[in-house]
Design an enzyme around this catalytic site. Structure first.
Site, PDB file in Angstrom:
ATOM      1  N   ASP A   1      -1.084 -12.031   6.556  1.00  9.97           N
ATOM      2  CA  ASP A   1      -1.944 -12.746   7.494  1.00  9.97           C
ATOM      3  C   ASP A   1      -3.369 -12.792   6.936  1.00  9.97           C
ATOM      4  OD1 ASP A   1      -2.778 -14.008   9.745  1.00  9.97           O
ATOM      5  OD2 ASP A   1      -2.508 -12.319  11.106  1.00  9.97           O
TER       6      ASP A   1
ATOM      7  N   LYS B   1       0.871  -1.178   0.000  1.00  8.64           N
ATOM      8  CA  LYS B   1       0.000   0.000   0.000  1.00  8.64           C
ATOM      9  C   LYS B   1       0.915   1.237   0.000  1.00  8.64           C
ATOM     10  CE  LYS B   1      -4.222   1.751   0.338  1.00  8.64           C
ATOM     11  NZ  LYS B   1      -5.349   1.511  -0.581  1.00  8.64           N
TER      12      LYS B   1
END
Ligand code: NAI
Length: 340
Positions: free
Chosen positions: A233, A176
């Site tokens: 995750d 990001k």
């Protein structure tokens, strides 16, 4: 991953919740391959907290450090307050910097897509999981996202090494960096520097929100997904959901010369103690462990047997739409192994 260990002593952590049920079955499956392992069983998590007053007593880390390899059941982490994640403490104490999660479609399992075969390589030691949180003033808290060039470089290097060794075609960096220009920016810049050293492997980048959509619309475009701790995750559960759920997703935490193998899923307190959990994820983690130990034939036998049982579809646990229990699933896999 092709590392041969001389002495086959493996640290075994049964874990919390469904952990003891599924690790017992995994041990039986591994032993059915004929590989001789001496299991050094140690307690961590809630059981260790009761016994020793610490969910991660020092002798657990000492055992893994000595044996260099562990098979670990899931460990419960209290939400909000309570003790710090034991999983995080293990990963940090042993510097298990690479989290490897292969996700693939199994024959016989109904999924929206037929051709999913990807590996998530997740940086395992920093990012928002550094455990650095504090109260700035009452009502305002701060969680620190730590990204270092050193950790980004070694995880990128790991991903490209795996790609080369396992003859994978492509690495996709997920980030990001458009918003977190410094932290994700550093991660991305470092990954790019590694990518140019491996021109034989295709490299591309996706912003995490787009990557999430791509994962559920066109997962076959992914081969190796290289990402930071938090995104990795979330992505591994997302990807596991595409191929039949957490009951089928194994994982490995790998450092320099030491590794801990486990299922992606947690301790599943909602079904603990009922003998209904699917043991396949930890069984496949056991196969990854055997690979790492150089026991590739035994690992292949386990994978093939899991495939055969799933393809036949006669024995299935509840998460896969069947009625078999944990032990029956393990026994079906063992039966196949013994016939090979
Ligand atoms: P979870 O993975 O334990 O469970 C999520 C859902 O999947 C539940 O409905 C559960 O019943 C189901 N599920 C999980 N494994 C399954 C299996 N083998 N067979 C059939 N169904 C299965 O996630 P949750 O509930 O968020 O976490 C529970 C505890 O586990 C928490 O304390 C969490 O911190 C811990 N955890 C530990 C991990 C580890 O030790 N590596 C990883 C993830 C969570």
């Amino acid at each position: 991953m092709a590392e041969t260990v001389k002495e086959r002593i493996v640290t075994l952590i049964p874990g919390d919740g469904i952990g003891p049920e599924i690790t017992k079955v995994a041990v039986n499956v591994i032993e059915a391959t004929g590989v001789k392992i001496k299991w050094e069983e140690v307690l961590a998590g809630e059981s260790a907290l009761c016994e020793y007053g610490d969910p991660l007593p020092e002798h657990v880390i000492a055992s893994i450090r000595k044996n260099r390899v562990a098979l670990k059941g899931p460990l419960t982490t209290p939400v909000g307050g309570g003790f710090q994640s034991v999983n995080l403490r293990i990963r940090k104490a042993l510097d298990l910097y690479a989290n490897l999660r292969p996700i693939r479609k199994f024959p016989g399992i109904k999924t929206p897509f037929d051709n999913i075969d990807l590996i998530i390589v997740r940086e395992n030691t920093e990012d928002l999981y550094s455990g650095l949180e504090h109260i700035v003033v009452p009502g305002v808290v701060e969680s620190l996202k730590i990204i270092t060039e050193r950790a980004s470089k070694r995880i990128a290097n790991f991903a490209f090494s795996i790609a080369r060794r396992w003859k994978r075609r492509k690495v996709t960096a997920v980030h990001k960096a458009n918003i977190m220009k410094l932290s994700d920016g550093l991660f991305l810049k470092t990954v790019r520097e590694e990518a140019v050293k491996h021109p034989e492997i295709e490299y591309n980048e996706l912003i995490v929100d787009n990557a999430a959509m791509q994962m559920v619309m066109n997962p076959s475009q992914f081969d190796i997904v290289l990402t930071e701790n938090l995104y990795g995750d979330i992505f591994s559960d997302l990807a596991a959901g595409l191929v039949g759920g957490l009951g089928l997703a194994p994982g490995a935490n790998i450092g320099d010369g030491v590794a801990v193998f486990e299922a992606v899923h947690g301790s599943a307190p909602d079904i603990a103690g009922k003998n209904i959990a699917n043991p396949i994820a930890i069984i496949l983690a056991g196969a990854l462990m055997l690979d790492w130990m150089g026991e590739t034939e035994a690992a292949k036998k386990i994978r093939k047997s899991v495939e055969l049982v799933l393809e036949e579809g006669k024995v299935r646990t509840r998460d896969l739409g069947g009625t078999a229990n944990t032990v029956e699933m393990g026994d079906a896999i063992i039966e196949k192994i013994l016939k090979m």
